[in-house]
Design an enzyme around this catalytic site. Sequence first.
Site, PDB file in Angstrom:
ATOM      1  CG  ASP A   1      36.037  44.213  34.288  1.00  0.00           C
ATOM      2  OD1 ASP A   1      35.404  43.194  34.583  1.00  0.00           O
ATOM      3  OD2 ASP A   1      37.225  44.381  34.564  1.00  0.00           O
TER       4      ASP A   1
ATOM      5  CB  SER B   1      40.227  44.176  25.471  1.00  0.00           C
ATOM      6  OG  SER B   1      40.007  43.950  26.832  1.00  0.00           O
ATOM      7  CB  THR B   2      43.835  46.844  21.851  1.00  0.00           C
ATOM      8  OG1 THR B   2      44.760  45.878  22.403  1.00  0.00           O
ATOM      9  CG2 THR B   2      44.031  48.190  22.522  1.00  0.00           C
TER      10      THR B   2
ATOM     11  NE  ARG C   1      45.217  36.073  28.323  1.00  0.00           N
ATOM     12  CZ  ARG C   1      44.462  36.801  29.166  1.00  0.00           C
ATOM     13  NH1 ARG C   1      44.454  38.111  29.079  1.00  0.00           N
ATOM     14  NH2 ARG C   1      43.718  36.209  30.079  1.00  0.00           N
TER      15      ARG C   1
ATOM     16  CD  GLU D   1      38.865  45.896  31.301  1.00  0.00           C
ATOM     17  OE1 GLU D   1      39.884  45.244  31.045  1.00  0.00           O
ATOM     18  OE2 GLU D   1      38.253  45.788  32.385  1.00  0.00           O
TER      19      GLU D   1
ATOM     20  CG  HIS E   1      45.068  44.521  33.508  1.00  0.00           C
ATOM     21  ND1 HIS E   1      44.136  43.649  34.026  1.00  0.00           N
ATOM     22  CD2 HIS E   1      45.317  45.415  34.512  1.00  0.00           C
ATOM     23  CE1 HIS E   1      43.833  44.004  35.265  1.00  0.00           C
ATOM     24  NE2 HIS E   1      44.526  45.069  35.581  1.00  0.00           N
TER      25      HIS E   1
ATOM     26  CG  HIS F   1      46.452  39.381  32.788  1.00  0.00           C
ATOM     27  ND1 HIS F   1      45.866  40.086  31.766  1.00  0.00           N
ATOM     28  CD2 HIS F   1      45.767  39.721  33.915  1.00  0.00           C
ATOM     29  CE1 HIS F   1      44.875  40.821  32.255  1.00  0.00           C
ATOM     30  NE2 HIS F   1      44.796  40.620  33.557  1.00  0.00           N
TER      31      HIS F   1
ATOM     32  CG  ASN G   1      46.521  40.540  28.047  1.00  0.00           C
ATOM     33  OD1 ASN G   1      46.575  39.933  29.112  1.00  0.00           O
ATOM     34  ND2 ASN G   1      45.545  41.397  27.760  1.00  0.00           N
TER      35      ASN G   1
END
Lengths: 504, 64
Positions: A97, A104-105, A246, A102, A159, A248, A161
Site C-alpha cells: 500500500d 491488516s489483522t 466502521r 501493510e 489504523h 476508521h 477499525n
Amino acid sequence: MAIKKICGVETEYGIVLRGAADSNPIAASSMLINAYVNEMVRARGGESVSSKVGWDFEDESPGNDARGIQAAGAMAPEVETHLVNAVLTNGARYYVDHAHPELSTPECADARSVVVYDRAAEEILKQSMEAARRLLPGGQEIVVYKNNSDRKGNSYGCHENYLMDRHVPFGRIVVHAMAHFITRQVFTGAGKVGTEVAGMTAEQIPFQLSQRADFFEEEVGLETTLKRPIVNTRDEPHSDAQKYRRLHVIVGDANLSEVSTFLKVGTTALVLAMVEDDFLTRELVFNTPVWALRQVSYDLTLTEPLELVDGSSITALEVQWELYDRARKYADAFGLECVGESTGQEVLRRWEAVLTGLETDPGSLASQLDWVAKYRLIEGYRERHGLRWDDARLAAMDLQYHDLRPERSLAARVGLERLTTDEEVREAITEPPTDTRAYFRGKCLQRWADDVVAANWDSLVFDVGQDPLRRVPMMEPTRGTAAQVGTLLAECSTSAELLERLGS
Amino acid sequence: MAEREQIKKPAKEREDVEVDDAPVTTERGEKLKAELDELLDEIDDVLETNAEEFVKSYVQKGGE
C-alpha cells in the site's frame, strides 16, 4: 445496547533495502510479501495459502464520506489494484500500500485478540524478512520498521477499525472520539525524538509522546495521506451498510508495547460503546483540536491545560480520568458484553493503573508504555554520553527502537511486559480467530485455497469448476464463527459441497 | 470551575496512591535503574554504527 465492538488494526511498515545502490520501495515491498507467501505455499505443499487468491475490490469504496457529502477538493484515497495482495489463512490481509508493506489483522472480537494478531503480524513480517534474505544477493537485506515516520516529514499509519451501530449520529461520535483521540496519547504514544513540523526545532521539542501528532491538520475529513484529519470519515463498512458503520481511526501510533496496543484498542472500544448508548453526558469540545493534539504530544509533564470552547480548560489526564470514570459506571450499569466481559474488566483495571502511574511517576511505566520505555532509554544514553537532543545518535536510536529484526530491535531489549504467550502468537500466524467471520474466511483458505479466486472482508468467491463463479457474502462480522460453522466445515470434504450446504 | 469538580478520581484510588517524591530511591526504582545501566553498558554493540548516515538514508515515501 451497544453492538459487539468488532475491531482490528492495519499497520503500514517502514521498509529499507540495505546493501543495494538504489531501491524502489514498491518493488521491495512486493518482494517481501511474495517471498513470505511463496514460502508458505511451499511449506504446506501448496495447499494452505494460495498465491492466486486475490483481493476482490468490487466492494471497495474508500471515497464514501460518513457525512454524506463530497467535500470540494477532497482527495479520496485511491485503491491500487495492481499491487501485491494476499489473504492469509489467519484471515488477515497482507499487501502493498503506497510503497509500504501493510498487514491488516483479521476481524477480532476484543482488544486482547487484537494484541495477539498484532503480534502475529510482527512475526509474519519477521518471517518475511528472513524469506526475502534467502532470495536476495549476498550483502542485501530488506529491513522493516514498525514506526510511523521517517523523521523527514513522511508519515505512514497504523489504523484501527471499530464496528458501530449505523443509527448513532455521526456528530456525536465526532465529539467524543475527538476528546479521546487528543488525550489518549498519554498512553498510546510510541514516542519521538524531536519534531517534524516545519520551523520547529529539537530545542523546542526535544522529545514528544506521539509519532503521529505532527502530521494532523484537520479536525474531521476523508483524507488519509494529505491534510490528515483527527476523525476520519471514510464510510466503507465492509458489512451491512444499513446496520453498521466502521469507524476508521487514523490518528494512532504503531505500538511495540502490548500494553499500549491493548489500551489503545480497549479504551477506544469502550468509549465508542458509551457513545453508542449515549452514556457520555458531558461534551468536551476543544477550542483548537489540531493544536490540542500537538500540545498533548509535546508536553512531557502531562500538565498542559487544554482550552475548551466553554472557556474552561482541562488536562489530558483529567479527560482520561473522566472517561475512565464513566466507563467504570457504564460497566456497573450495563456490563461489558459488547467489548468482551473479561477483556473489558482488564481494560478498566489497566487503564486506571496507567493513569495513576502517569500522575505519580511516569517513569514507573517503563515496562508498559512505548513512549516511557523509549524516553528512558534515550535519555539514559544522552546523559551517559553528554549528548545534545539534536544528536544523530538519538534519532538513530529512535528509529532502531522500531526495527523488527530481533538482533537489532531496541524495543525487544527494554523489558516490555507481555500480555500474550509465544504459543498463542505462533498459532495466530496461521489460525484465524474463532469468534468472528474471519474464522470462516481463514478456514476456507486453509481447506480450499485452490478454489478461492477472490477474497474480501465481506465475501469469498469460489471457482468450483462450473460457471459461473460463486460468491459467498459475509455481511455480518459476528457470523461465521467456529461455534456457528465449525461443524459444517468439518463435515464438508469439498468446497462444492460447502456451497451446496450453504445453499449459495 | 464547578464542572472541574466533576473530575474526581474514584475515592479508593486516592487513598491507595502514595505519591513518592523521590521514586529513584525506592527499591523498584533502584532495580529499574540497574537494569537500564546494564542495557546501556551493552547497547553500543547493537546500535547502528554510523548514526548520521543511517538517519539520513532512512527515507520513506509517505503513506496513509
